[in-house]
Design a protein around this motif. Structure first.
Motif, mmCIF file in Angstrom:
data_model
loop_
_atom_site.group_PDB
_atom_site.id
_atom_site.type_symbol
_atom_site.label_atom_id
_atom_site.label_comp_id
_atom_site.label_asym_id
_atom_site.label_seq_id
_atom_site.Cartn_x
_atom_site.Cartn_y
_atom_site.Cartn_z
ATOM 1 N N ASN A 1 0.813 -1.215 0.000
ATOM 2 C CA ASN A 1 0.000 0.000 0.000
ATOM 3 C C ASN A 1 0.848 1.268 0.000
ATOM 4 O OD1 ASN A 1 -2.624 -0.870 -0.277
ATOM 5 N ND2 ASN A 1 -3.004 -1.042 1.913
ATOM 6 N N LEU B 1 -12.252 -3.928 -3.503
ATOM 7 C CA LEU B 1 -10.855 -4.131 -3.888
ATOM 8 C C LEU B 1 -10.225 -2.818 -4.332
ATOM 9 C CD1 LEU B 1 -11.058 -7.483 -5.914
ATOM 10 C CD2 LEU B 1 -10.097 -7.146 -3.625
ATOM 11 N N ASN B 2 -10.966 -2.057 -5.097
ATOM 12 C CA ASN B 2 -10.453 -0.782 -5.592
ATOM 13 C C ASN B 2 -10.192 0.198 -4.456
ATOM 14 O OD1 ASN B 2 -9.769 0.828 -7.961
ATOM 15 N ND2 ASN B 2 -11.514 2.104 -7.396
ATOM 16 N N ASN C 1 -2.256 1.234 -3.739
ATOM 17 C CA ASN C 1 -1.296 1.355 -4.833
ATOM 18 C C ASN C 1 -1.965 0.901 -6.119
ATOM 19 O OD1 ASN C 1 0.981 1.391 -6.523
ATOM 20 N ND2 ASN C 1 1.529 -0.703 -5.925
ATOM 21 N N LYS C 2 -2.155 1.824 -7.055
ATOM 22 C CA LYS C 2 -2.821 1.491 -8.323
ATOM 23 C C LYS C 2 -1.819 1.186 -9.437
ATOM 24 C CE LYS C 2 -7.129 2.197 -6.941
ATOM 25 N NZ LYS C 2 -6.907 2.458 -5.514
ATOM 26 N N TYR D 1 -5.953 -14.040 -2.358
ATOM 27 C CA TYR D 1 -5.724 -13.669 -0.970
ATOM 28 C C TYR D 1 -5.804 -14.872 -0.029
ATOM 29 C CZ TYR D 1 -6.487 -9.096 -3.009
ATOM 30 O OH TYR D 1 -6.391 -7.984 -3.805
ATOM 31 N N ASP E 1 0.292 -1.195 -10.048
ATOM 32 C CA ASP E 1 0.775 -2.538 -9.718
ATOM 33 C C ASP E 1 0.449 -3.562 -10.805
ATOM 34 O OD1 ASP E 1 -1.961 -2.429 -9.321
ATOM 35 O OD2 ASP E 1 -1.941 -3.854 -7.671
ATOM 36 N N TYR F 1 -7.767 -6.247 -15.223
ATOM 37 C CA TYR F 1 -6.793 -5.782 -14.253
ATOM 38 C C TYR F 1 -5.395 -5.720 -14.868
ATOM 39 C CZ TYR F 1 -10.251 -6.480 -10.527
ATOM 40 O OH TYR F 1 -11.365 -6.394 -9.723
ATOM 41 N N GLU G 1 -7.123 -1.184 -2.217
ATOM 42 C CA GLU G 1 -5.843 -1.171 -2.922
ATOM 43 C C GLU G 1 -5.358 0.266 -3.072
ATOM 44 O OE1 GLU G 1 -5.435 -1.820 -7.327
ATOM 45 O OE2 GLU G 1 -4.692 -3.769 -6.648
#
Length: 308
Positions: A94, A218-219, A224-225, A148, A227, A272, A222
């Motif tokens: 993150n 999830l968006n 850190n985009k 996960y 990735d 994604y 998360e």
């Protein structure tokens, strides 16, 4: 050192923590990310917070190692240490958004899009629109979030069977895979086709409201985009599949094969990742498998010194 007149194996509470290879691996990458945070300071107002975060995570790893050393690696000490490591992996991830923003001014999406287009003569996410259905979207979304739980399932099975040595080997390899994927994000920051190619998509994913809620969650979680490259979902899941095979957990391996297969498909279908991200994730798995034994042996020397 042992306490005078105490039973053999009982140690004073001030003894130095015994650091395992996985601890040293995590501390090494925390040191690396700390250095990058300082390096980015002139252009990154978040560098101080990043440095404080990494310092706190390093302290948590050391405290957990001290507790594990005092207790027993097969009991509560192991669980605390693993929990500290998992939290560290998540918080480092993150933090990468702010770290990457301080190092790069643009993303690499244009290059990745061009590579996919050169390979396929078009955009794979657009081509996959012909396969979209609510059922398929729902199944693949669950396959995607299985990421996960896959490492957890491997760890639970090995610990429950008392295979602590195999667990620690798998933990090290999976951690190395995570950290190498983070290096990939730093070197090739990309946000992925769900953002960059949305203007070319003519059909939505047609997920149910429940699936949309999962995607929104999830968006949100998360932070850190950037990735997309390489696909960490691909690399880490394949690492877990590899270790399930390596330690001969045949039932788990059989269960993971269709799950991981669905996960790999989902990364592109759900927009994604670019296909080149998945290819890079597969390559990262191979690289990690090749590097992990040697890196673990190297760090075991340092771990052994803490034992003395």
């Amino acid at each position: 050192m042992p306490v005078a007149n105490s039973p053999k194996g009982v140690y004073i509470s001030t003894m130095r923590p015994v650091l395992k290879p996985s601890d040293l691996l995590t501390l090494s990458f925390l040191l690396l990310f700390s250095g990058l945070a300082v390096f980015s300071a002139p252009l990154n107002p978040s560098w101080g917070g990043l440095l404080a975060t990494y310092a706190a995570l390093a302290a948590a790893i050391l405290v957990a190692a001290a507790y594990r050393t005092k207790m027993s690696p097969a009991k509560k000490g192991l669980y605390l240490s693993v929990a500290a490591t998992v939290i560290t992996v998540l918080l480092i991830f993150n933090s990468l958004g702010a770290l990457i923003a301080g190092i790069h001014t643009t993303t690499s999406d244009a290059r990745l899009i061009a590579i996919d287009h050169a390979i396929f003569g078009g955009h794979p996410t657009v081509w996959l629109e012909r396969l979209i259905s609510p059922l398929f979207t729902g199944l693949l979304q669950f396959a995607y979030i299985s990421y996960y739980f896959i490492p957890v399932s491997l760890g639970v099975v090995l610990i429950a069977r008392g295979r602590i040595g195999e667990f620690e080997e798998a933990l090290f390899g999976i951690l190395l895979c995570f950290y190498l994927s983070y290096i990939g994000y730093l070197l090739v920051p990309a946000i992925g086709p769900r953002f960059t190619l949305s203007h070319l998509q003519t059909v939505g994913l047609q997920g149910s409201p429940f699936i949309a809620t999962i995607q929104d969650a999830l968006n949100t979680l998360e932070k850190n985009k950037t990735d997309a490259f390489p696909s960490g979902h691909t690399a880490v899941s394949l690492m877990c599949l590899y270790y399930a095979w390596k330690v001969r957990e045949k039932k788990l391996f059989a269960v993971l094969i269709p799950v991981v297969t669905g996960l790999l498909i989902s990364t592109v279908y759900l927009r994604y990742h670019y296909v080149i991200d998945v290819i890079a994730g597969i390559a990262l798995t191979g690289l990690t498998i090749a590097l992990a034994p040697g890196v673990r042996r190297l760090l075991s020397v340092g771990a052994g010194r803490n034992d003395s």
